[in-house]
Design a protein around this motif. Structure first.
Motif, short mmCIF file in Angstrom:
data_model
loop_
_atom_site.label_atom_id
_atom_site.label_comp_id
_atom_site.label_asym_id
_atom_site.label_seq_id
_atom_site.Cartn_x
_atom_site.Cartn_y
_atom_site.Cartn_z
N GLU A 93 0.81 -1.21 0.00
CA GLU A 93 0.00 0.00 0.00
C GLU A 93 0.85 1.27 0.00
OE1 GLU A 93 -3.17 0.42 -0.39
OE2 GLU A 93 -3.73 -1.70 -0.41
N ASP A 94 2.01 1.26 0.66
CA ASP A 94 2.86 2.45 0.74
C ASP A 94 3.48 2.82 -0.61
OD1 ASP A 94 2.36 2.71 3.41
OD2 ASP A 94 4.25 1.82 4.08
N LEU A 95 3.43 1.93 -1.58
CA LEU A 95 4.06 2.20 -2.87
C LEU A 95 3.42 3.40 -3.56
CD1 LEU A 95 6.09 1.34 -5.04
CD2 LEU A 95 4.36 -0.25 -5.93
N SER A 96 2.12 3.54 -3.46
CA SER A 96 1.43 4.66 -4.09
C SER A 96 1.90 5.99 -3.51
CB SER A 96 -0.08 4.52 -3.92
OG SER A 96 -0.77 5.61 -4.49
N GLY A 97 2.03 6.06 -2.18
CA GLY A 97 2.50 7.29 -1.55
C GLY A 97 3.93 7.63 -1.92
N TYR A 98 4.75 6.60 -2.04
CA TYR A 98 6.14 6.80 -2.44
C TYR A 98 6.22 7.41 -3.83
CZ TYR A 98 10.78 5.53 -4.20
OH TYR A 98 12.02 5.56 -4.79
N ILE A 99 5.46 6.86 -4.75
CA ILE A 99 5.48 7.36 -6.12
C ILE A 99 4.94 8.79 -6.19
CG2 ILE A 99 4.45 7.05 -8.41
CD1 ILE A 99 4.68 4.03 -7.98
N LYS A 100 3.88 9.06 -5.45
CA LYS A 100 3.33 10.43 -5.43
C LYS A 100 4.33 11.42 -4.86
CE LYS A 100 -1.55 9.06 -5.08
NZ LYS A 100 -2.74 9.01 -4.19
N GLN A 107 9.12 17.18 -9.37
CA GLN A 107 8.31 17.85 -10.39
C GLN A 107 8.27 17.05 -11.69
OE1 GLN A 107 8.92 22.08 -10.79
NE2 GLN A 107 9.62 22.29 -8.67
N MET A 108 8.34 15.75 -11.53
CA MET A 108 8.25 14.85 -12.69
C MET A 108 6.79 14.62 -13.06
SD MET A 108 9.48 10.86 -12.70
CE MET A 108 8.80 9.67 -13.84
N ARG A 109 6.55 14.41 -14.32
CA ARG A 109 5.21 14.07 -14.80
C ARG A 109 5.32 12.85 -15.70
NH1 ARG A 109 4.49 16.93 -11.31
NH2 ARG A 109 3.27 18.85 -11.15
N PHE A 110 4.46 11.87 -15.48
CA PHE A 110 4.47 10.69 -16.34
C PHE A 110 3.99 11.07 -17.73
CE2 PHE A 110 3.80 8.14 -12.29
CZ PHE A 110 5.13 7.72 -12.24
N ALA A 111 4.70 10.59 -18.74
CA ALA A 111 4.34 10.88 -20.12
C ALA A 111 3.41 9.82 -20.70
CB ALA A 111 5.61 10.98 -20.96
N PHE A 112 2.98 8.89 -19.87
CA PHE A 112 2.11 7.80 -20.31
C PHE A 112 1.27 7.38 -19.11
CE2 PHE A 112 6.35 6.39 -19.21
CZ PHE A 112 6.12 5.45 -18.21
N PRO A 113 0.18 6.66 -19.32
CA PRO A 113 -0.68 6.26 -18.20
C PRO A 113 0.05 5.30 -17.25
CG PRO A 113 -1.83 6.04 -20.30
CD PRO A 113 -0.39 6.27 -20.62
N VAL A 114 -0.03 5.57 -15.96
CA VAL A 114 0.53 4.70 -14.93
C VAL A 114 -0.54 4.45 -13.88
CG1 VAL A 114 2.24 4.47 -13.08
CG2 VAL A 114 2.91 5.48 -15.27
N GLN A 115 -0.79 3.19 -13.58
CA GLN A 115 -1.78 2.82 -12.58
C GLN A 115 -1.10 2.03 -11.48
OE1 GLN A 115 -5.24 3.61 -12.56
NE2 GLN A 115 -5.04 2.87 -10.47
N VAL A 116 -1.24 2.48 -10.23
CA VAL A 116 -0.63 1.80 -9.09
C VAL A 116 -1.70 1.01 -8.36
CG1 VAL A 116 0.74 2.06 -6.99
CG2 VAL A 116 1.05 3.67 -8.89
N HIS A 117 -1.41 -0.25 -8.08
CA HIS A 117 -2.35 -1.14 -7.41
C HIS A 117 -1.75 -1.62 -6.08
CE1 HIS A 117 -4.41 -1.68 -11.39
NE2 HIS A 117 -3.17 -1.57 -11.83
#
Length: 320
Positions: A93-100, A107-117
């Motif tokens: 569950e902590d992975l989503s917070g880490y990525i955010k 100030q990075m922005r994904f250039a493609f769709p990324v879905q975290v589960h």
């Protein structure tokens, strides 16, 4: 199914081994699934036969840095390379917070769709060909092992038999390959199952790190074709293994033996067994093989193709 080791050291990289990551190349589709993504994984990909542009899914075992510090760099590079396909990431569950947090402060922005589960024990992904399940392991932080199961495939269509029965080639062959019941122009009714060869059993790959010996790993690995299991320590360093909740070579072998797997591959080795030290990785291999003979040592860029076996007619029920 083919696995490529991109990093086989524990904790820190060495001159010959990067930290944890494995790529799984899927059959008959240009797709790679990544398991863990330690620092420098994108560099390892460049030195391997795998293509970062084919990565569709990333499965993270736990939140320790030697398993996740390469993830954001890899995703950033994929975006700069012009990739625009979706990437799904699975983990605690902590992975989503880490990525955010990484996105916010860099100030990075994904250039493609990324879905975290966020994963929980059980099925985490499935499609018509594969099912991925996970189970909790025993480590200092929440950690999961993953099992990739390939569904059983139908046997090859017996063209010779169809020709002998005077069945004309064409669309009818496709229907018979799919197992359908077909009425021929002359009135005969034929069953697709009568033209199918022996079904091919699905292959199963299991990845367990970081963990000390636990029953959950044994259950997850039951009957697998290949088990990749950490072996951070030698048997004589078992006290360290219990202190740090890592496995010894003998613990990994005991999991493989209890689970009845076909092949065990050891990985995640402590740098203390580097060349020139009293104990070598060859000693860890000997310890494991004394318990489970079908054991191999992983090295960076070692590739293992999981063999496909034919099942028996009695086993040809349902999906693998």
């Amino acid at each position: 199914m083919e696995i490529t080791f991109l990093g086989t050291s524990s904790g820190v990289p060495t001159r010959g081994r990067n930290v944890s990551s494995i790529g799984l190349k899927l059959p008959q589709r240009p797709e790679v699934w990544l398991f863990d993504c330690g620092e420098g994984t994108q560099h390892q990909l460049l030195r391997s036969e795998l293509k970062s542009s084919q990565i569709r899914r990333v499965f993270v075992t736990h939140m320790h840095g030697d398993h996740i510090f390469g993830l954001m760099g890899l995703l950033a590079s994929c975006g700069l390379a012009g990739n625009n396909h979706r990437v799904d990431i699975y983990g605690p569950e902590d992975l989503s917070g880490y990525i955010k947090a990484c996105l916010r402060y860099s100030q990075m922005r994904f250039a493609f769709p990324v879905q975290v589960h966020g994963v929980t024990p059980g099925v985490v992904y499935e499609d018509g060909e594969f099912q991925v399940t996970c189970a909790p392991l025993k480590h200092r932080v929440p950690a999961f092992g993953y099992r990739v199961g390939e569904r059983q495939r139908a046997g090859e269509f017996d063209v010779g038999k169809a020709q002998k029965l005077g069945i004309p080639p064409g669309p009818v062959y496709g229907r018979l390959k799919r197992g359908e019941t077909v009425t021929l122009p002359d009135g005969r009714v034929v069953e697709g199952k009568d033209f199918a060869g022996i079904p091919q059993a699905g292959r199963h790959f299991v990845y367990c790190t970081d963990t000390i010996y636990c029953d959950q790993a044994v259950a997850l690995a039951q009957g697998a074709d290949v088990l990749v299991h950490e072996a951070t320590f030698a048997h004589q360093d078992a006290a360290l293994a219990f202190e740090r909740l890592h496995s010894t070579s003998t613990m990994a072998a005991q999991v493989a033996l209890a689970a009845g797997v076909k092949q065990l591959i050891l990985t995640h080795f402590s740098p203390r067994y580097a060349p020139g030290n009293a104990l070598q990785l060859s000693d860890l291999l000997a310890e494991a093989q004394a318990i489970f003979p079908h054991t191999a040592l992983a090295s960076d860029f070692f590739t293992y193709a999981i063999p496909r076996c034919q099942t028996t007619p009695a086993m040809a029920v349902g999906a693998g």
